[in-house]
Scaffold this motif. Structure first.
Motif, mmCIF file in Angstrom:
data_model
loop_
_atom_site.group_PDB
_atom_site.id
_atom_site.type_symbol
_atom_site.label_atom_id
_atom_site.label_comp_id
_atom_site.label_asym_id
_atom_site.label_seq_id
_atom_site.Cartn_x
_atom_site.Cartn_y
_atom_site.Cartn_z
ATOM 1 N N LEU A 1 8.991 28.883 -9.998
ATOM 2 C CA LEU A 1 9.799 30.061 -9.688
ATOM 3 C C LEU A 1 11.253 29.644 -9.524
ATOM 4 O O LEU A 1 11.543 28.615 -8.906
ATOM 5 C CB LEU A 1 9.281 30.708 -8.395
ATOM 6 N N HIS B 1 9.193 31.446 -13.714
ATOM 7 C CA HIS B 1 9.342 32.886 -13.454
ATOM 8 C C HIS B 1 10.717 33.056 -12.812
ATOM 9 O O HIS B 1 10.991 32.495 -11.753
ATOM 10 C CB HIS B 1 8.241 33.372 -12.507
ATOM 11 N N HIS C 1 12.942 37.976 -15.091
ATOM 12 C CA HIS C 1 11.740 38.806 -15.145
ATOM 13 C C HIS C 1 11.863 40.028 -14.238
ATOM 14 O O HIS C 1 11.186 41.036 -14.446
ATOM 15 C CB HIS C 1 10.516 37.977 -14.747
#
Length: 254
Positions: free
Chosen positions: A54, A85, A105
């Motif tokens: 992340l 992400h 995203h």
């Protein structure tokens, strides 16, 4: 109308647009910003190059600085970020990611709390790009979701003591009718370094109108007891000035 500008970046842009709109700008920055030397966070950059699950981008300039620091060390950061992400705190960070070919995203509203519902559950490794100071609120939220947090500080903010003194004087003595803040840190530095915070607060609540770019900046004003301000929810400096010019025109029209 005389408007002081408390920011450091984009001073020339503020001055030019303010004059074009008929304002008289005064440039009185209360902050200094310095890039953190790459060797100081080399280990964090090397850890990022190994990959994360992340990535949280909080500012556009910080994202760019990270990629440049990686290049200086000969590290490929783009590849690991493509696999992660990616979340952007607000519009500026999102635009920087898209320009680098790393579209987010999901995008928050410019505030740290807006990222909370966007965080996927861990476990995993999360890289958090900081904007001038630690972000314990987000670090705790990530840890609670099972992430090991990798904080990355590409630049840091410092108070400009002379600038703080000049801006406080301009506000308290009525040398300006408005003052533009484009970041919460500017509000914090001004009040923390003020000789008379109560007199400053009173002036901002009565005689001198603060202009706040974005909700985070407005929240900082509220935290210091300033309840009267013009809020532009757009994160763009130009949009704030144009919106305020329309407000002034409407208020003064017969």
């Amino acid at each position: 109308m005389r408007i002081a500008y408390a920011g450091l970046r984009r001073k020339d842009e503020f001055k030019a647009l303010a004059e074009k709109l008929g304002f008289t700008p005064l440039l009185l920055p209360v902050q200094a910003t310095e890039k953190v030397p790459v060797p100081e966070y080399r280990e964090a950059l090397e850890a990022l190059a190994w990959g994360v699950d992340l990535f949280l981008a909080t500012t556009g300039v910080g994202v760019k600085d990270l990629l440049q620091a990686g290049e200086a060390l000969g590290l490929d950061l783009r590849g690991p970020l493509q696999q992660a992400h990616r979340l952007a705190r607000g519009g500026k960070a999102a635009r920087a990611l898209r320009a680098l070919g790393l579209p987010p995203h999901a995008v928050g509203d410019g505030t740290s709390p807006s990222l909370l519902p966007l965080l996927p559950e861990g476990p995993g490794r999360a890289a958090l790009q900081l904007y001038g100071k630690p972000l314990p609120f987000l670090e705790r939220a990530l840890e609670e979701r099972g992430y090991r947090v990798l904080p990355l500080l590409p630049y840091r903010h410092l108070p400009d003591l002379e600038g703080i003194r000049h801006l406080e004087e301009a506000i308290r003595e009525g040398q300006v009718e408005a003052v533009a803040f484009v970041a919460a840190i500017q509000v914090e530095f001004l009040f923390e370094g003020a000789q008379d915070p109560e007199a400053l607060r009173q002036a901002l609540n009565t005689r001198v109108l603060p202009l706040a770019v974005g909700r985070v900046t407005a929240d900082a004003l509220r935290e210091w007891g300033v309840e009267r301000f013009f809020l532009s929810e757009s994160e763009r400096l130009g949009a704030m000035l144009q919106a305020f010019r329309k407000e002034v025109a409407w208020a003064t029209s017969p």
